[in-house]
Design a protein around this motif. Structure first.
Motif, PDB file in Angstrom:
ATOM      1  N   MET A   1      40.827  32.181  29.999  1.00 49.28           N
ATOM      2  CA  MET A   1      41.292  31.795  31.329  1.00 49.28           C
ATOM      3  C   MET A   1      40.226  32.110  32.376  1.00 49.28           C
ATOM      4  O   MET A   1      39.497  33.086  32.253  1.00 49.28           O
ATOM      5  CB  MET A   1      42.576  32.561  31.690  1.00 49.28           C
ATOM      6  CG  MET A   1      43.767  32.195  30.825  1.00 49.28           C
ATOM      7  SD  MET A   1      45.222  33.146  31.288  1.00 49.28           S
ATOM      8  CE  MET A   1      45.473  32.567  32.959  1.00 49.28           C
ATOM      9  N   GLU A   2      40.165  31.292  33.396  1.00 45.22           N
ATOM     10  CA  GLU A   2      39.231  31.525  34.492  1.00 45.22           C
ATOM     11  C   GLU A   2      39.916  32.297  35.597  1.00 45.22           C
ATOM     12  O   GLU A   2      41.092  32.076  35.891  1.00 45.22           O
ATOM     13  CB  GLU A   2      38.712  30.201  35.051  1.00 45.22           C
ATOM     14  CG  GLU A   2      37.789  29.447  34.107  1.00 45.22           C
ATOM     15  CD  GLU A   2      37.191  28.242  34.787  1.00 45.22           C
ATOM     16  OE1 GLU A   2      37.456  28.055  35.984  1.00 45.22           O
ATOM     17  OE2 GLU A   2      36.472  27.487  34.119  1.00 45.22           O
ATOM     18  N   MET A   3      39.170  33.236  36.194  1.00 45.90           N
ATOM     19  CA  MET A   3      39.697  33.953  37.345  1.00 45.90           C
ATOM     20  C   MET A   3      39.568  33.070  38.581  1.00 45.90           C
ATOM     21  O   MET A   3      38.513  32.487  38.843  1.00 45.90           O
ATOM     22  CB  MET A   3      38.910  35.258  37.562  1.00 45.90           C
ATOM     23  CG  MET A   3      39.432  36.093  38.731  1.00 45.90           C
ATOM     24  SD  MET A   3      38.514  37.644  38.913  1.00 45.90           S
ATOM     25  CE  MET A   3      39.030  38.480  37.409  1.00 45.90           C
ATOM     26  N   ILE A   4      40.647  32.964  39.312  1.00 45.71           N
ATOM     27  CA  ILE A   4      40.647  32.148  40.524  1.00 45.71           C
ATOM     28  C   ILE A   4      40.046  32.955  41.666  1.00 45.71           C
ATOM     29  O   ILE A   4      40.473  34.083  41.937  1.00 45.71           O
ATOM     30  CB  ILE A   4      42.077  31.694  40.887  1.00 45.71           C
ATOM     31  CG1 ILE A   4      42.660  30.845  39.756  1.00 45.71           C
ATOM     32  CG2 ILE A   4      42.069  30.917  42.196  1.00 45.71           C
ATOM     33  CD1 ILE A   4      44.102  30.459  39.979  1.00 45.71           C
ATOM     34  N   ASN A   5      39.049  32.405  42.319  1.00 44.63           N
ATOM     35  CA  ASN A   5      38.410  33.064  43.461  1.00 44.63           C
ATOM     36  C   ASN A   5      39.189  32.733  44.722  1.00 44.63           C
ATOM     37  O   ASN A   5      39.201  31.595  45.177  1.00 44.63           O
ATOM     38  CB  ASN A   5      36.958  32.599  43.590  1.00 44.63           C
ATOM     39  CG  ASN A   5      36.213  33.328  44.690  1.00 44.63           C
ATOM     40  OD1 ASN A   5      36.763  34.231  45.322  1.00 44.63           O
ATOM     41  ND2 ASN A   5      34.968  32.941  44.913  1.00 44.63           N
ATOM     42  N   LEU A   6      39.871  33.754  45.268  1.00 44.46           N
ATOM     43  CA  LEU A   6      40.687  33.548  46.457  1.00 44.46           C
ATOM     44  C   LEU A   6      39.916  33.794  47.743  1.00 44.46           C
ATOM     45  O   LEU A   6      40.457  33.631  48.828  1.00 44.46           O
ATOM     46  CB  LEU A   6      41.910  34.467  46.407  1.00 44.46           C
ATOM     47  CG  LEU A   6      42.863  34.249  45.224  1.00 44.46           C
ATOM     48  CD1 LEU A   6      44.010  35.237  45.274  1.00 44.46           C
ATOM     49  CD2 LEU A   6      43.387  32.822  45.212  1.00 44.46           C
ATOM     50  N   THR A   7      38.656  34.204  47.637  1.00 41.43           N
ATOM     51  CA  THR A   7      37.846  34.437  48.825  1.00 41.43           C
ATOM     52  C   THR A   7      37.404  33.098  49.391  1.00 41.43           C
ATOM     53  O   THR A   7      36.796  32.296  48.689  1.00 41.43           O
ATOM     54  CB  THR A   7      36.596  35.273  48.502  1.00 41.43           C
ATOM     55  OG1 THR A   7      37.007  36.506  47.910  1.00 41.43           O
ATOM     56  CG2 THR A   7      35.798  35.548  49.756  1.00 41.43           C
ATOM     57  N   PRO A   8      37.721  32.811  50.650  1.00 38.68           N
ATOM     58  CA  PRO A   8      37.346  31.519  51.210  1.00 38.68           C
ATOM     59  C   PRO A   8      35.834  31.372  51.297  1.00 38.68           C
ATOM     60  O   PRO A   8      35.105  32.347  51.515  1.00 38.68           O
ATOM     61  CB  PRO A   8      37.977  31.551  52.615  1.00 38.68           C
ATOM     62  CG  PRO A   8      38.131  32.999  52.928  1.00 38.68           C
ATOM     63  CD  PRO A   8      38.404  33.682  51.618  1.00 38.68           C
ATOM     64  N   ALA A   9      35.366  30.161  51.092  1.00 35.39           N
ATOM     65  CA  ALA A   9      33.928  29.897  51.191  1.00 35.39           C
ATOM     66  C   ALA A   9      33.493  30.019  52.647  1.00 35.39           C
ATOM     67  O   ALA A   9      34.246  29.706  53.575  1.00 35.39           O
ATOM     68  CB  ALA A   9      33.618  28.506  50.664  1.00 35.39           C
ATOM     69  N   LEU A  10      32.270  30.488  52.846  1.00 33.75           N
ATOM     70  CA  LEU A  10      31.739  30.571  54.193  1.00 33.75           C
ATOM     71  C   LEU A  10      31.476  29.178  54.749  1.00 33.75           C
ATOM     72  O   LEU A  10      31.087  28.266  54.021  1.00 33.75           O
ATOM     73  CB  LEU A  10      30.412  31.349  54.196  1.00 33.75           C
ATOM     74  CG  LEU A  10      30.473  32.865  54.086  1.00 33.75           C
ATOM     75  CD1 LEU A  10      29.055  33.418  54.007  1.00 33.75           C
ATOM     76  CD2 LEU A  10      31.217  33.485  55.260  1.00 33.75           C
ATOM     77  N   GLN A  11      31.703  29.027  56.039  1.00 35.59           N
ATOM     78  CA  GLN A  11      31.284  27.804  56.687  1.00 35.59           C
ATOM     79  C   GLN A  11      29.756  27.727  56.632  1.00 35.59           C
ATOM     80  O   GLN A  11      29.062  28.747  56.595  1.00 35.59           O
ATOM     81  CB  GLN A  11      31.755  27.786  58.139  1.00 35.59           C
ATOM     82  CG  GLN A  11      33.259  27.769  58.302  1.00 35.59           C
ATOM     83  CD  GLN A  11      33.666  27.727  59.759  1.00 35.59           C
ATOM     84  OE1 GLN A  11      32.896  27.322  60.623  1.00 35.59           O
ATOM     85  NE2 GLN A  11      34.886  28.140  60.041  1.00 35.59           N
TER      86      GLN A  11
END
Length: 216
Positions: A1-11
């Motif tokens: 399973m892949e870990m979901i990255n919940l950190t929003p991408a930087l503008q």
């Protein structure tokens, strides 16, 4: 399973801000390597760069193309280290009080503690070194500290003196390679001032949710 990255991408703009702070921190922390010089020589201004920033990028690339690692190491030594002291003192306390290790450094250390940043054991300069402050701003952006925290740190520890330092760097007698770095730094500090000024009051009073979670 892949870990979901919940950190929003930087503008994109914030990523660019973080990159410029990191570059300034790197160049002001120590003399650049031959690999860094080669990379700098390939820099070209972005289409959306203002005239002053574009001029700074072009001047830095041109200077890097003709500089040598040894000559810049000597220049760095003369500018910032010297015998006893260099031509310039790249410390906030020096510019704000005329002395080192004064009250502004105490405030800075308190703020860094609150933000969760500590000085690395192999770094011996006080935390108010201009390179360290640029590195902290880059980390704050990358770590999703809100604009409120970024602005507060910038206003307290960078805005009061950094433009004067970068202006002095441009015109220092021993500055050749570092003169366009001073130009870049001065215009970038002004660009940051303009950027913070155009943010809405809501943006300047909102603390990053991700930082709140990490600091709790």
């Amino acid at each position: 399973m892949e870990m979901i990255n919940l950190t929003p991408a930087l503008q994109e703009h914030d990523q660019l801000r973080a990159d410029i702070y990191a570059l300034l921190g790197n160049l002001l922390r120590s003399a650049p390597s031959a690999e860094t010089l080669e990379w700098l020589s390939t820099l070209t201004p972005d289409n959306d760069d203002s005239g002053s920033m574009a001029d700074a990028w072009s001047a830095l690339a041109l200077t890097a193309n003709y500089a040598t690692e040894a000559s810049i190491a000597d220049e760095y030594q003369d500018l910032f280290i010297g015998v006893g002291r260099g031509e310039l003192m790249p410390f906030g306390c020096w510019y704000l009080t005329g002395s080192l290790m004064e009250k502004p450094l105490v405030q800075l250390r308190n703020d860094l503690t609150q933000l969760g940043y500590v000085r690395q054991p192999d770094v011996y300069e006080p935390e108010d070194h201009i390179a360290a402050l640029c590195e902290v701003m880059s980390l704050m952006i990358l770590n999703h500290h809100g604009y409120s925290q970024q602005h507060t740190f910038w206003q307290r520890h960078i805005a009061p003196w950094a433009r004067k330092f970068f202006s002095d760097l441009q015109h220092a007698k021993r500055a050749v390679f570092y003169s366009p770095i001073g130009l870049l730094g001065e215009h970038f500090v002004q660009k940051e001032a303009d950027y913070f000024q155009q943010l809405s009051p809501a943006e300047l009073t909102t603390v990053s949710a991700s930082h709140n979670k990490n600091s709790g």
